[in-house]
Structure formats: structure tokens, C-alpha cells
Design a protein around this motif. Structure first.
Motif, PDB file in Angstrom:
ATOM      1  N   ARG A  73       2.754 -28.241  34.272  1.00  0.00           N
ATOM      2  CA  ARG A  73       4.074 -27.681  33.998  1.00  0.00           C
ATOM      3  C   ARG A  73       4.981 -28.149  35.132  1.00  0.00           C
ATOM      4  O   ARG A  73       4.781 -27.783  36.286  1.00  0.00           O
ATOM      5  CB  ARG A  73       3.999 -26.157  33.937  1.00  0.00           C
ATOM      6  CG  ARG A  73       3.001 -25.660  32.905  1.00  0.00           C
ATOM      7  CD  ARG A  73       2.873 -24.141  32.943  1.00  0.00           C
ATOM      8  NE  ARG A  73       2.397 -23.642  34.239  1.00  0.00           N
ATOM      9  CZ  ARG A  73       1.122 -23.637  34.609  1.00  0.00           C
ATOM     10  NH1 ARG A  73       0.198 -24.127  33.796  1.00  0.00           N
ATOM     11  NH2 ARG A  73       0.766 -23.159  35.795  1.00  0.00           N
ATOM     12  N   VAL A  74       5.994 -28.938  34.788  1.00  0.00           N
ATOM     13  CA  VAL A  74       6.781 -29.619  35.809  1.00  0.00           C
ATOM     14  C   VAL A  74       8.213 -29.092  35.810  1.00  0.00           C
ATOM     15  O   VAL A  74       8.899 -29.133  34.787  1.00  0.00           O
ATOM     16  CB  VAL A  74       6.789 -31.143  35.574  1.00  0.00           C
ATOM     17  CG1 VAL A  74       7.547 -31.841  36.696  1.00  0.00           C
ATOM     18  CG2 VAL A  74       5.358 -31.678  35.472  1.00  0.00           C
ATOM     19  N   THR A  75       8.660 -28.608  36.970  1.00  0.00           N
ATOM     20  CA  THR A  75      10.044 -28.205  37.177  1.00  0.00           C
ATOM     21  C   THR A  75      10.712 -29.292  38.011  1.00  0.00           C
ATOM     22  O   THR A  75      10.288 -29.587  39.121  1.00  0.00           O
ATOM     23  CB  THR A  75      10.131 -26.858  37.905  1.00  0.00           C
ATOM     24  OG1 THR A  75       9.425 -25.864  37.150  1.00  0.00           O
ATOM     25  CG2 THR A  75      11.575 -26.422  38.063  1.00  0.00           C
ATOM     26  N   ILE A  76      11.755 -29.899  37.458  1.00  0.00           N
ATOM     27  CA  ILE A  76      12.414 -31.055  38.074  1.00  0.00           C
ATOM     28  C   ILE A  76      13.778 -30.598  38.554  1.00  0.00           C
ATOM     29  O   ILE A  76      14.617 -30.181  37.750  1.00  0.00           O
ATOM     30  CB  ILE A  76      12.533 -32.206  37.056  1.00  0.00           C
ATOM     31  CG1 ILE A  76      11.163 -32.521  36.422  1.00  0.00           C
ATOM     32  CG2 ILE A  76      13.108 -33.451  37.705  1.00  0.00           C
ATOM     33  CD1 ILE A  76      11.227 -33.526  35.281  1.00  0.00           C
ATOM     34  N   THR A  77      14.019 -30.653  39.864  1.00  0.00           N
ATOM     35  CA  THR A  77      15.218 -30.025  40.414  1.00  0.00           C
ATOM     36  C   THR A  77      16.106 -30.997  41.183  1.00  0.00           C
ATOM     37  O   THR A  77      15.661 -32.000  41.724  1.00  0.00           O
ATOM     38  CB  THR A  77      14.849 -28.862  41.363  1.00  0.00           C
ATOM     39  OG1 THR A  77      14.296 -29.386  42.580  1.00  0.00           O
ATOM     40  CG2 THR A  77      13.850 -27.918  40.725  1.00  0.00           C
ATOM     41  N   ASP A  78      17.377 -30.626  41.240  1.00  0.00           N
ATOM     42  CA  ASP A  78      18.348 -31.305  42.094  1.00  0.00           C
ATOM     43  C   ASP A  78      19.597 -30.425  42.145  1.00  0.00           C
ATOM     44  O   ASP A  78      19.645 -29.359  41.512  1.00  0.00           O
ATOM     45  CB  ASP A  78      18.690 -32.706  41.576  1.00  0.00           C
ATOM     46  CG  ASP A  78      18.976 -33.682  42.723  1.00  0.00           C
ATOM     47  OD1 ASP A  78      19.678 -33.274  43.678  1.00  0.00           O
ATOM     48  OD2 ASP A  78      18.514 -34.832  42.676  1.00  0.00           O
ATOM     49  N   ARG A  79      20.596 -30.876  42.888  1.00  0.00           N
ATOM     50  CA  ARG A  79      21.845 -30.139  43.002  1.00  0.00           C
ATOM     51  C   ARG A  79      22.624 -30.183  41.696  1.00  0.00           C
ATOM     52  O   ARG A  79      22.421 -31.033  40.842  1.00  0.00           O
ATOM     53  CB  ARG A  79      22.681 -30.693  44.149  1.00  0.00           C
ATOM     54  CG  ARG A  79      22.060 -30.478  45.511  1.00  0.00           C
ATOM     55  CD  ARG A  79      22.835 -31.166  46.609  1.00  0.00           C
ATOM     56  NE  ARG A  79      24.180 -30.646  46.720  1.00  0.00           N
ATOM     57  CZ  ARG A  79      25.091 -31.119  47.583  1.00  0.00           C
ATOM     58  NH1 ARG A  79      24.781 -32.122  48.368  1.00  0.00           N
ATOM     59  NH2 ARG A  79      26.293 -30.589  47.639  1.00  0.00           N
ATOM     60  N   ALA A  80      23.581 -29.249  41.563  1.00  0.00           N
ATOM     61  CA  ALA A  80      24.323 -29.090  40.313  1.00  0.00           C
ATOM     62  C   ALA A  80      25.038 -30.366  39.892  1.00  0.00           C
ATOM     63  O   ALA A  80      25.052 -30.719  38.705  1.00  0.00           O
ATOM     64  CB  ALA A  80      25.328 -27.942  40.453  1.00  0.00           C
ATOM     65  N   ALA A  81      25.614 -31.080  40.840  1.00  0.00           N
ATOM     66  CA  ALA A  81      26.397 -32.272  40.504  1.00  0.00           C
ATOM     67  C   ALA A  81      25.562 -33.378  39.870  1.00  0.00           C
ATOM     68  O   ALA A  81      26.085 -34.222  39.137  1.00  0.00           O
ATOM     69  CB  ALA A  81      27.095 -32.804  41.756  1.00  0.00           C
TER      70      ALA A  81
END
Length: 236
Positions: free
Chosen positions: A107-115
Motif C-alpha cells: 500500500r503506497v502513499t505518494i506525497t509532495d507539497r500542494a503545488a
């Protein structure tokens, strides 16, 4: 993570960085990614550290089946996409029923900043078959600020590729790693050591975790570090 211009050195990879797309082959799949250096800077191009970590994970020494994985500063999404596609590759090799895909896959959660999120989401959606999309969640995470939106200590693996370069983010990155980690969590950071400040972050990391270099790609000058709480040098 950061959306600022980044100086790699005169003439380094200019064509690669400014190309509108990049193509890679992992898990027997072709991954075609959009890039947008002009609009989003470093968050929207593929860096060697991501490619090296993808290859390292594909070697099969780490079992991601039924594990919870989060990627920090995902940028184009190459690393997270390749991990999800490895599930389909494993499913194909073992000729399992389609239902078992959801039992075996990470189960992969891929994150970054809103922009960068809309750009990241578009790459993820374009490269994952419909049966795998439920296994990948694209989510906003600004280090040190959005932690309440994530369960503390809930991830088996925390991954980051070339996220260590802005000294002003080091404290927030370390805070985020500590929040997301349990005693069993494995952190894998892939990076090129460019400046003295990069060594400073490794020193900060070692003050809170046991840190070991587990791989070095001499052709790309990229190191992969494993970090865990405590003093154990566990196998994966």
C-alpha cells in the motif's frame, strides 16, 4: 519536496532536465513521465537517485508484499509508480488470481507539497492500470506541517530519493521521519552527496536513528542509506 530552481553544475543533464518527458523501464513496464522544469523546478524532473532506488528495490532483496509504504518528496512519482507496478509483475509471474493482487501488494502513499500534487497525480494515473490504482494514494505532505493528516508510526517503509539538499528543510524532514516511524519502520534514502550540508543532515539523522549505507551506484554517484530506530542492524 522543494519547488525552487536547483544548480547541478554547468551543462549537467540540461537536455534531460528540460525535456517535457522521461521514459524508464521497471517491473517489465514502460513508465512515461511528464516533466515540467520551468513551472515546478526540481519537483518535476527525474533525478538519478530515484532511478537508482527503483533499480535497488527491483533487485528483490526487500519484500514489500502487504507492506505500508510512504514516499516523501515524490516529484514525478517514478519511485512510487515503480513500486506499485512491481506488484503486478509479481502477480503475473506467480499466475495468481486477480483477487490475490490486493493481498500481496504494498500500500503506497505518494506525497509532495500542494503545488506539485496535480502534476504528481497525473503521472500516477497515466502509468498505473486501473486494478492497481486503489493501491496508490497521492497525498499532500509539507514536512513538519501536515503530520496530523497521517497516522504516527503506521508505515513499514519510508522512502525518499534526492530529498536532502536544502538545509532549511533538514529539521522539518527529520521531524517528519520521527513522526512516521515505528520501532520496526525502515527508512531508505537515496541521494547524491553534493555539499558539506548533506553530510550535516546525515549527522542529524544518525543522532536519532541507526544509519547504514546499503548500496552505492558508482556510475551515478548515488548512495542509499538505511535508517531505523535503535541500534539493530537488521536484515530487511
Amino acid at each position: 519536496m522543494a519547488l525552487v530552481p536547483y544548480e547541478e553544475g554547468a551543462g549537467w543533464g540540461a537536455r534531460q532536465l528540460h525535456s517535457p518527458s522521461a521514459t524508464y523501464r521497471f517491473a517489465s513496464h514502460t513508465i512515461r513521465l511528464k516533466q515540467d522544469w520551468r513551472r515546478l523546478g526540481v519537483a518535476a524532473v527525474v533525478w538519478d537517485a530515484a532511478v537508482v532506488l527503483c533499480a535497488y528495490l527491483e533487485m528483490g532483496g526487500i519484500d514489500l508484499r502487504d507492506r505500508s509504504v510512504i514516499e516523501l518528496g515524490a516529484g514525478t512519482g517514478l519511485l512510487g509508480i515503480s513500486i506499485v507496478l512491481q506488484m503486478l509483475y509479481l502477480w503475473t509471474l506467480t499466475i495468481c488470481l486477480r483477487l490475490l493482487l490486493y493481498r500481496l501488494g504494498a500500500r503506497v502513499t505518494i506525497t509532495d507539497r500542494a503545488a506539485a500534487l496535480e502534476f504528481l497525480e497525473s503521472n500516477v494515473q497515466a502509468n498505473l492500470p486501473s486494478e492497481l490504482r486503489p493501491r496508490a494514494v497521492v497525498k499532500e505532505l509539507t514536512w513538519g506541517k501536515d503530520l496530523g493528516n497521517f497516522p504516527p508510526g503506521a508505515f513499514d517503509f519510508i522512502l525518499g530519493a534526492d530529498i536532502v539538499y536544502l538545509e532549511e528543510t533538514f529539521a522539518e524532514l527529520l521531524q517528519t521521519l520521527e513522526y512516521l516511524c515505528s520501532e520496526q519502520t525502515v527508512i531508505l534514502l537515496s541521494c547524491r552527496i553534493r555539499y558539506e550540508r548533506d553530510h550535516k543532515f546525515l549527522k542529524m539523522l544518525r543522532s536519532r536513528f541507526s544509519v547504514y549505507e546499503v548500496h552505492y551506484d558508482s556510475s551515478k554517484d548515488v548512495h542509499i542509506y538505511k535508517a531505523q530506530r535503535g541500534s539493530r542492524k537488521d536484515d530487511f
